[in-house]
Design a protein around this motif. Structure first.
Motif, PDB file in Angstrom:
ATOM      1  N   GLU A 150       6.057   4.482 -15.091  1.00  0.00           N
ATOM      2  CA  GLU A 150       6.232   5.187 -16.366  1.00  0.00           C
ATOM      3  C   GLU A 150       5.256   6.353 -16.518  1.00  0.00           C
ATOM      4  N   ARG A 151       4.253   6.427 -15.640  1.00  0.00           N
ATOM      5  CA  ARG A 151       3.229   7.469 -15.782  1.00  0.00           C
ATOM      6  C   ARG A 151       3.138   8.416 -14.593  1.00  0.00           C
ATOM      7  N   ILE A 152       3.671   8.014 -13.430  1.00  0.00           N
ATOM      8  CA  ILE A 152       3.570   8.850 -12.232  1.00  0.00           C
ATOM      9  C   ILE A 152       4.957   9.252 -11.765  1.00  0.00           C
ATOM     10  N   THR A 153       5.115  10.544 -11.512  1.00  0.00           N
ATOM     11  CA  THR A 153       6.295  11.067 -10.840  1.00  0.00           C
ATOM     12  C   THR A 153       5.844  11.488  -9.453  1.00  0.00           C
ATOM     13  N   PHE A 154       6.546  11.017  -8.427  1.00  0.00           N
ATOM     14  CA  PHE A 154       6.195  11.315  -7.038  1.00  0.00           C
ATOM     15  C   PHE A 154       7.255  12.224  -6.438  1.00  0.00           C
ATOM     16  N   ILE A 155       6.813  13.327  -5.863  1.00  0.00           N
ATOM     17  CA  ILE A 155       7.696  14.291  -5.204  1.00  0.00           C
ATOM     18  C   ILE A 155       7.186  14.476  -3.778  1.00  0.00           C
ATOM     19  N   TYR A 156       8.086  14.561  -2.840  1.00  0.00           N
ATOM     20  CA  TYR A 156       7.707  14.845  -1.460  1.00  0.00           C
ATOM     21  C   TYR A 156       8.289  16.197  -1.073  1.00  0.00           C
ATOM     22  N   GLN A 157       7.473  17.030  -0.432  1.00  0.00           N
ATOM     23  CA  GLN A 157       7.967  18.272   0.152  1.00  0.00           C
ATOM     24  C   GLN A 157       7.404  18.376   1.562  1.00  0.00           C
ATOM     25  N   ASN A 158       8.119  19.105   2.407  1.00  0.00           N
ATOM     26  CA  ASN A 158       7.743  19.196   3.813  1.00  0.00           C
ATOM     27  C   ASN A 158       6.860  20.408   4.077  1.00  0.00           C
ATOM     28  N   ARG A 159       5.558  20.275   3.820  1.00  0.00           N
ATOM     29  CA  ARG A 159       4.499  21.234   4.124  1.00  0.00           C
ATOM     30  C   ARG A 159       4.832  22.664   3.700  1.00  0.00           C
ATOM     31  N   ALA A 160       4.980  22.850   2.401  1.00  0.00           N
ATOM     32  CA  ALA A 160       5.237  24.183   1.842  1.00  0.00           C
ATOM     33  C   ALA A 160       3.972  24.808   1.264  1.00  0.00           C
ATOM     34  N   GLY A 161       2.888  24.045   1.190  1.00  0.00           N
ATOM     35  CA  GLY A 161       1.621  24.579   0.692  1.00  0.00           C
ATOM     36  C   GLY A 161       1.335  24.188  -0.748  1.00  0.00           C
ATOM     37  N   PRO A 162       0.064  24.323  -1.163  1.00  0.00           N
ATOM     38  CA  PRO A 162      -0.340  23.852  -2.487  1.00  0.00           C
ATOM     39  C   PRO A 162       0.261  24.636  -3.651  1.00  0.00           C
ATOM     40  N   PHE A 163       0.531  25.942  -3.464  1.00  0.00           N
ATOM     41  CA  PHE A 163       1.117  26.706  -4.559  1.00  0.00           C
ATOM     42  C   PHE A 163       2.554  26.258  -4.813  1.00  0.00           C
ATOM     43  N   ALA A 164       3.322  26.063  -3.738  1.00  0.00           N
ATOM     44  CA  ALA A 164       4.688  25.554  -3.869  1.00  0.00           C
ATOM     45  C   ALA A 164       4.671  24.138  -4.448  1.00  0.00           C
ATOM     46  N   ALA A 165       3.694  23.335  -4.047  1.00  0.00           N
ATOM     47  CA  ALA A 165       3.581  21.971  -4.586  1.00  0.00           C
ATOM     48  C   ALA A 165       3.328  22.015  -6.092  1.00  0.00           C
ATOM     49  N   ARG A 166       2.424  22.877  -6.521  1.00  0.00           N
ATOM     50  CA  ARG A 166       2.145  22.982  -7.961  1.00  0.00           C
ATOM     51  C   ARG A 166       3.379  23.466  -8.711  1.00  0.00           C
TER      52      ARG A 166
END
Length: 185
Positions: A63-79
């Protein structure tokens, strides 16, 4: 803006190979004295066990954490990916190898409630091998013009030491993903 929760703080956490630290970082985000916090973690292609640890923490706090996975796009794309899922009217950033004092978000939120500002900031302390000064860094109180000048002259504060009203983030359209900058990814 009507679809954002007016009291919720969305904490954005990019993670790349931070297995030794991520549990403490997640705990410091969820353990804040400010009660309305959601955590959005973007695992940016970790290969060190971070994925499994984050999946377990998400299962323990769905209820408090959303988990997303991306394949090494970098911290700006992650944010940016996390910002697209954020439901809070306030945004905070915490890297997976950092941690907050339990009152950090409450104090910054209180500051935004009492001042006509879009950003609140706090001090910070460096730990570990890279830390060169054992004393915390406490930025001075500044008006808007002074803050802008100081940022231009001396560089910005660490991203984990600010709380930002969501409309400002939306106005800036998140992070540029065009060119890398100096940061500890």
């Amino acid at each position: 803006m009507d679809h954002f929760d007016p009291a919720l703080i969305s904490v954005i956490m990019p993670c790349h190979n931070a297995a030794p630290y991520v549990e403490e970082a997640v705990g410091s985000a969820l353990g804040q004295s400010y009660p309305q916090v959601e955590l959005i973690v973007v695992n940016d292609g970790s290969t060190d066990g971070s994925t499994e640890r984050l999946q377990q923490l998400t299962a323990e706090n769905p209820e408090r954490i959303t988990f997303i996975y991306q394949n090494r796009a970098g911290p700006f794309a992650a944010r940016n990916a996390a910002l697209a899922r954020a439901r809070g009217n306030y945004i905070a950033f915490l890297d997976a190898d950092d941690a907050w004092h339990p009152d950090a978000l409450r104090l910054m939120h209180d500051a935004l409630q009492t001042a006509p500002a879009d950003i609140a900031y706090c001090g910070w302390k460096d730990f570990g091998e890279a830390a060169t000064d054992p004393a915390p860094t406490v930025p001075p109180a500044l008006d808007a013009g002074e803050a802008a000048r100081r940022i231009l002259e001396h560089g910005a504060w660490p991203i984990n030491s600010v709380l930002i009203r969501r409309p400002l983030i939306d106005e800036l359209r998140g992070f540029s993903e065009r060119a890398p900058t100096a940061m500890d990814d």
